[in-house]
Write an enzyme that holds these catalytic residues in place. Sequence first.
Site, short mmCIF file in Angstrom:
data_model
loop_
_atom_site.label_atom_id
_atom_site.label_comp_id
_atom_site.label_asym_id
_atom_site.label_seq_id
_atom_site.Cartn_x
_atom_site.Cartn_y
_atom_site.Cartn_z
N GLU A 196 0.88 -1.17 0.00
CA GLU A 196 0.00 0.00 0.00
C GLU A 196 0.91 1.22 0.00
O GLU A 196 1.89 1.26 0.74
CB GLU A 196 -0.89 0.03 1.25
CG GLU A 196 -1.70 1.31 1.38
CD GLU A 196 -2.51 1.37 2.67
OE1 GLU A 196 -2.57 2.48 3.24
OE2 GLU A 196 -3.06 0.35 3.09
N GLU B 45 -1.55 11.49 3.81
CA GLU B 45 -2.47 11.37 4.93
C GLU B 45 -2.23 12.56 5.84
O GLU B 45 -1.10 13.01 5.99
CB GLU B 45 -2.25 10.08 5.72
CG GLU B 45 -2.66 8.83 4.99
CD GLU B 45 -2.57 7.60 5.86
OE1 GLU B 45 -3.62 7.06 6.23
OE2 GLU B 45 -1.43 7.19 6.17
#
Length: 182
Positions: free
Chosen positions: A149, A154
Amino acid sequence: MRHGASGSVLASASSELVLGLILVGGGTAAGSWQLVWNDEFSGTNVDATKWTFDTGNGSGGWGNNELEYYTSRATNVYVNNGVLHIVARKENYGGCSYTSAKLKTAGLFSKLYGRFEFRVKLPQGMGYWPALWLMPVDSVYGGWAASGEVDIMENKGRIPTQVMGTLHFGAPYPGQDQSYGS
């Protein structure tokens, strides 16, 4: 993705785009790059030929014990003036106290290599965690995170000046490796 013997991360499968809170369209391919996918968020609805939704609270394995219920409702996600709006709302829905939206390109678009550009306005405040991820199309090395991933961006809304990026790889959770920075 897989972890190579040299410690590098090697791409082995196409990735799909997974979106969290607010993404803004606009722009063109720069230099010698060839634009192969874009969304300028024209019109008033999310383009169903480019995006699909995760709905529910993620308790079936794709969530992180979030407090919200993800929907595809226009009160949580809409397009206006070339901007995609993903709205978190305090409301009781589906057994949760909040709602939001989670968009992805799964089954509609994937790319093995390339450059990804986006413009985003991030919300501030406790409880917000907008994110933009690349996930493998096929989990050829096992469940998350063995097949990889890439967290492109974020942000924890309570720390608005810190934007993080992380690579998850190596083994299934909870034994995965990760490399991160902010």
